[in-house]
Design a protein around this motif. Structure first.
Motif, PDB file in Angstrom:
ATOM      1  N   LEU A 442       0.830  -1.205   0.000  1.00 22.20           N
ATOM      2  CA  LEU A 442       0.000   0.000   0.000  1.00 22.20           C
ATOM      3  C   LEU A 442       0.868   1.261   0.000  1.00 22.20           C
ATOM      4  CD1 LEU A 442      -2.892   0.973  -0.041  1.00 22.20           C
ATOM      5  CD2 LEU A 442      -2.901   0.937   2.458  1.00 22.20           C
ATOM      6  N   ARG A 443       1.991   1.212   0.717  1.00 24.00           N
ATOM      7  CA  ARG A 443       2.896   2.378   0.708  1.00 24.00           C
ATOM      8  C   ARG A 443       3.430   2.627  -0.703  1.00 24.00           C
ATOM      9  NH1 ARG A 443       4.599   0.297   5.824  1.00 24.00           N
ATOM     10  NH2 ARG A 443       6.269  -0.899   4.813  1.00 24.00           N
ATOM     11  N   GLU A 444       3.820   1.549  -1.380  1.00 21.48           N
ATOM     12  CA  GLU A 444       4.303   1.700  -2.757  1.00 21.48           C
ATOM     13  C   GLU A 444       3.197   2.234  -3.663  1.00 21.48           C
ATOM     14  OE1 GLU A 444       6.410  -1.511  -4.574  1.00 21.48           O
ATOM     15  OE2 GLU A 444       7.245  -2.217  -2.669  1.00 21.48           O
ATOM     16  N   ALA A 445       1.976   1.706  -3.477  1.00 18.01           N
ATOM     17  CA  ALA A 445       0.863   2.108  -4.330  1.00 18.01           C
ATOM     18  C   ALA A 445       0.489   3.573  -4.096  1.00 18.01           C
ATOM     19  CB  ALA A 445      -0.341   1.204  -4.071  1.00 18.01           C
ATOM     20  N   CYS A 450      -0.075   8.639  -6.221  1.00 21.57           N
ATOM     21  CA  CYS A 450      -0.178   9.985  -5.622  1.00 21.57           C
ATOM     22  C   CYS A 450      -1.481  10.139  -4.841  1.00 21.57           C
ATOM     23  CB  CYS A 450      -0.074  11.068  -6.708  1.00 21.57           C
ATOM     24  SG  CYS A 450       1.503  11.056  -7.583  1.00 21.57           S
ATOM     25  N   VAL A 451      -1.773   9.133  -4.031  1.00 17.54           N
ATOM     26  CA  VAL A 451      -2.953   9.134  -3.175  1.00 17.54           C
ATOM     27  C   VAL A 451      -2.500   8.861  -1.740  1.00 17.54           C
ATOM     28  CG1 VAL A 451      -5.101   7.944  -2.589  1.00 17.54           C
ATOM     29  CG2 VAL A 451      -4.529   8.381  -4.980  1.00 17.54           C
ATOM     30  N   ALA A 482      -5.810   4.534 -10.067  1.00 23.14           N
ATOM     31  CA  ALA A 482      -4.498   3.906 -10.246  1.00 23.14           C
ATOM     32  C   ALA A 482      -4.035   3.157  -9.004  1.00 23.14           C
ATOM     33  CB  ALA A 482      -3.465   4.965 -10.612  1.00 23.14           C
ATOM     34  N   LEU A 483      -4.735   3.364  -7.866  1.00 19.92           N
ATOM     35  CA  LEU A 483      -4.293   2.754  -6.611  1.00 19.92           C
ATOM     36  C   LEU A 483      -4.388   1.236  -6.656  1.00 19.92           C
ATOM     37  CD1 LEU A 483      -3.319   3.502  -3.695  1.00 19.92           C
ATOM     38  CD2 LEU A 483      -5.708   3.223  -3.000  1.00 19.92           C
ATOM     39  N   GLY A 484      -5.503   0.709  -7.158  1.00 20.68           N
ATOM     40  CA  GLY A 484      -5.706  -0.741  -7.183  1.00 20.68           C
ATOM     41  C   GLY A 484      -4.667  -1.466  -8.015  1.00 20.68           C
ATOM     42  N   PRO A 485      -4.464  -1.080  -9.295  1.00 25.09           N
ATOM     43  CA  PRO A 485      -3.425  -1.739 -10.096  1.00 25.09           C
ATOM     44  C   PRO A 485      -2.029  -1.620  -9.485  1.00 25.09           C
ATOM     45  CG  PRO A 485      -4.931  -0.525 -11.507  1.00 25.09           C
ATOM     46  CD  PRO A 485      -5.290  -0.158 -10.095  1.00 25.09           C
ATOM     47  N   ALA A 486      -1.725  -0.455  -8.894  1.00 23.41           N
ATOM     48  CA  ALA A 486      -0.408  -0.275  -8.277  1.00 23.41           C
ATOM     49  C   ALA A 486      -0.263  -1.185  -7.054  1.00 23.41           C
ATOM     50  CB  ALA A 486      -0.206   1.188  -7.876  1.00 23.41           C
ATOM     51  N   PHE A 487      -1.309  -1.301  -6.256  1.00 24.11           N
ATOM     52  CA  PHE A 487      -1.299  -2.188  -5.092  1.00 24.11           C
ATOM     53  C   PHE A 487      -1.135  -3.638  -5.525  1.00 24.11           C
ATOM     54  CE2 PHE A 487      -3.796  -4.877  -2.152  1.00 24.11           C
ATOM     55  CZ  PHE A 487      -3.085  -4.671  -0.978  1.00 24.11           C
ATOM     56  N   ASP A 488      -1.820  -4.009  -6.578  1.00 25.26           N
ATOM     57  CA  ASP A 488      -1.752  -5.368  -7.122  1.00 25.26           C
ATOM     58  C   ASP A 488      -0.324  -5.715  -7.540  1.00 25.26           C
ATOM     59  OD1 ASP A 488      -2.749  -7.828  -8.068  1.00 25.26           O
ATOM     60  OD2 ASP A 488      -3.087  -7.006 -10.068  1.00 25.26           O
ATOM     61  N   ALA A 509      -8.036  -9.377  -9.791  1.00 23.67           N
ATOM     62  CA  ALA A 509      -7.414  -8.131  -9.343  1.00 23.67           C
ATOM     63  C   ALA A 509      -8.159  -7.583  -8.132  1.00 23.67           C
ATOM     64  CB  ALA A 509      -7.426  -7.109 -10.472  1.00 23.67           C
ATOM     65  N   PRO A 510      -7.458  -7.026  -7.155  1.00 23.03           N
ATOM     66  CA  PRO A 510      -8.137  -6.488  -5.967  1.00 23.03           C
ATOM     67  C   PRO A 510      -9.099  -5.362  -6.335  1.00 23.03           C
ATOM     68  CG  PRO A 510      -5.833  -5.794  -6.038  1.00 23.03           C
ATOM     69  CD  PRO A 510      -6.013  -6.822  -7.107  1.00 23.03           C
ATOM     70  N   ARG A 511     -10.208  -5.296  -5.591  1.00 25.76           N
ATOM     71  CA  ARG A 511     -11.209  -4.243  -5.801  1.00 25.76           C
ATOM     72  C   ARG A 511     -11.027  -3.177  -4.726  1.00 25.76           C
ATOM     73  NH1 ARG A 511     -15.788  -8.836  -6.282  1.00 25.76           N
ATOM     74  NH2 ARG A 511     -15.399  -8.795  -4.028  1.00 25.76           N
ATOM     75  N   VAL A 512     -10.855  -1.940  -5.145  1.00 22.53           N
ATOM     76  CA  VAL A 512     -10.672  -0.833  -4.204  1.00 22.53           C
ATOM     77  C   VAL A 512     -12.020  -0.170  -3.955  1.00 22.53           C
ATOM     78  CG1 VAL A 512      -9.571   1.398  -3.805  1.00 22.53           C
ATOM     79  CG2 VAL A 512      -8.288  -0.454  -4.909  1.00 22.53           C
ATOM     80  N   HIS A 513     -12.374  -0.007  -2.680  1.00 25.53           N
ATOM     81  CA  HIS A 513     -13.634   0.640  -2.287  1.00 25.53           C
ATOM     82  C   HIS A 513     -13.303   1.913  -1.501  1.00 25.53           C
ATOM     83  CE1 HIS A 513     -15.947  -3.030  -3.321  1.00 25.53           C
ATOM     84  NE2 HIS A 513     -14.901  -3.666  -2.813  1.00 25.53           N
TER      85      HIS A 513
END
Length: 556
Positions: A442-445, A450-451, A482-488, A509-513
């Protein structure tokens, strides 16, 4: 029982079976013998000297001498072995190391001494003997067994790193190995889609009577690939070719030349127009190739039935037939094999009290300052425990972070079933994600997208084979897409098993809510109102399921 495998098991396993039965009748005595044997065999090791270990230690004295450790507690000792020091954890040097994802992103390298490897193989043969007793025709035809490469690399000192499944496959006598549906070369194919296609192209060309691999999701994915690529598979069987447009990239390790292995595979297949015609009729009747139609003599399936894996296994009859029995493979991990299932349709297996030494902590006592230790003969039916074990591979009082449930007893030995991973871990199909990895990803994502995330929670959707990532973002949400793909991507870099499951489409792929502002604060206040003490409350960054009311807090 008939055939070469049955003959092998009859001649080699009856003494082991008798020893297993004797141990199950008196697990307390069996465990004392196992502990004394392990301590005697490793006298003089660096670990034994530092902890004052001698063969005459009682279970209580052993527990006082050695603290409970997870892999990170064992890592310094294993790193000394990797650096070439002898007699660190075991007197015998490891012949290889197995690998699995660690809690910090650094992989776990687990030592495999030769004697321990043979003990684990003996437990597998015992499983097979019991399965054959109940299903005499299970190995009458071909066996579809999915394995990983025996050698995928080497330590700096040149010791092989690979999988126990691949080593076991290679060590099976040729007379038995020839009944396998897949040659070893298939395990060396790197691309998941190519490997799955090749697996089904070869397996559907023959008559399979048993199927074995730990994860039910693998079996479902294989069946789907066979169904989706029916036309290409039928053509390949008819023409006698592998069916891939080009030779795939293969693992180049273990002393094998991948090009020669592929050439052996290519020349081994032959045109089978009659088989292709028969399968073509089945595909036409059912819309595609299904294992349940193509393998009428399928007599046994073997995979995990405990935890979330058991949830997925319930879907297997759709593909493999409602009458096909399914037997659990037992408590099985890179760290070792710990139980022997004795019946179909249950995740429970008799604890292997004659092979490794086991201790348990009640699930509700795991966070106590000094939790009470229970031994195998002290467990109660219906209760759940954390499993701690000591084994011949040099793991001492090793915390698997596995929660198991006692379903009953075989004689006096507990029948244990995997329930879930324990503290700060989640797993849908064997990927075993740790909170450290989630936080790092999550830190990398956040940096990439930029969130800024104020609070989060990760929830496995076992049914949907996907993770839900709940996030509260106090500021701009422009980069949220872009957070979900980056987290993945980041999670895949930190957890090899997660990356493998994603690449093979066994995980989505993870789902971001995006949660409403103040969501986490309201959740904390609700917990306090329910009796949680605010100074002891720990935010649940990972949860087993959605908390009631949280779905009402979702914005997008």
């Amino acid at each position: 029982m008939s055939g070469p495998l049955a003959a092998l098991l009859r001649t080699r396993e009856w003494r082991h079976d008798a020893r297993f039965e004797e141990a199950c009748r008196d697990p307390a005595a069996a465990q004392r013998r196992v502990l004394a044997t392990l301590l005697r065999g490793n006298q003089g090791t660096a670990f034994a000297r530092e902890h004052g270990l001698t063969p005459d230690l009682s279970p209580a004295a052993f527990a006082r001498a050695v603290p409970i450790r997870d892999y990170e507690g064992h890592r310094p000792w294993i790193e000394r072995q990797l650096a070439g020091e002898a007699a660190v954890l075991t007197q015998a040097s490891p012949t290889m190391y197995t690998t699995t994802s660690g809690t910090t992103g650094a992989p776990k390298l687990l030592p495999v001494p030769a004697a321990w490897r043979e003990e684990m193989a003996a437990l597998m043969r015992l499983w097979m003997k019991r399965a054959l007793t109940d299903h005499p025709r299970a190995f009458a035809r071909r066996t579809l067994s999915i394995v990983s490469p025996a050698v995928e690399g080497h330590t700096p000192g040149g010791v092989p790193i690979g999988s126990m499944s691949g080593v076991t496959y290679q060590r099976i006598p040729w007379l038995v190995r020839r009944s396998y549906a897949l040659p070893y070369a298939v395990a060396l194919v790197k691309d998941h889609e190519a490997r799955y296609f090749l697996t089904m192209r070869l397996a559907l060309a023959t008559n399979v009577s048993s199927v074995a691999t730990p994860n039910a999701t693998t079996l479902m994915r294989l069946a789907q690939v066979g169904f989706d690529h029916s036309e290409a598979i039928l053509k390949a069987i008819h023409d006698g070719v592998p069916g891939l447009p080009r030779p795939p990239e293969m693992v180049a390790a273990g002393g094998h030349d991948p090009r020669l292995l592929w050439e052996e595979l290519r020349t081994a297949v032959r045109p089978e127009p009659e088989r292709a015609r028969a399968l073509g009729k089945l595909a036409e009747a059912h819309g595609g190739l299904r294992p349940r139609d193509c393998w009428p003599e399928l007599r046994l399936m073997a995979c995990w039935l405990g935890g979330s894996a058991g949830h997925h296994a319930r879907r297997l009859p759709d593909w493999y037939g409602p009458a096909t029995p399914i037997r659990d493979l037992g408590l099985l991990a890179s760290e070792g094999r710990m139980s022997v299932p004795l019946a179909d349709g249950t995740p429970g297996g008799a604890l292997a009290v004659h092979m490794s030494y086991f201790e348990f902590v009640a699930e509700d006592e795991i966070d106590a300052p000094v939790p009470a230790i229970r031994l195998a003969h002290e467990l109660e039916a219906g209760r759940r425990y954390y499993l701690i074990f000591t084994s011949g591979n040099g793991l001492y009082r090793y915390d698997m972070n596995d929660v198991v449930e006692v379903l009953g007893f075989h004689h006096r030995a507990p029948l244990v079933a995997f329930v879930r991973k324990g503290r700060d871990m989640a797993s849908i199909t064997g990927e075993k994600i740790h909170l450290n990895q989630v936080q790092g990803a999550l830190r990398e994502a956040e940096a990439e997208a930029c969130v800024s995330v104020w609070q989060f929670q990760l929830i496995p959707d076992v049914e949907g084979l996907v993770y839900d990532l709940l996030v509260e973002v106090p500021g701009e949400t422009e980069g949220l897409a872009a957070l979900g793909p980056a987290f993945d991507r980041a999670l895949g870099r930190l957890n090899d098993e997660y990356a493998s499951k994603r690449a093979s489409a066994r995980l989505g792929a993870p789902r971001v809510h995006l949660m409403a502002p103040g969501w986490s604060e309201r959740a904390c206040r609700a917990a306090f109102a329910a009796g949680k003490r605010d100074f002891q409350f720990k935010w649940p960054a990972m949860a087993a399921e959605w908390t009631p009311g949280f779905r009402d807090e979702v914005i997008t």
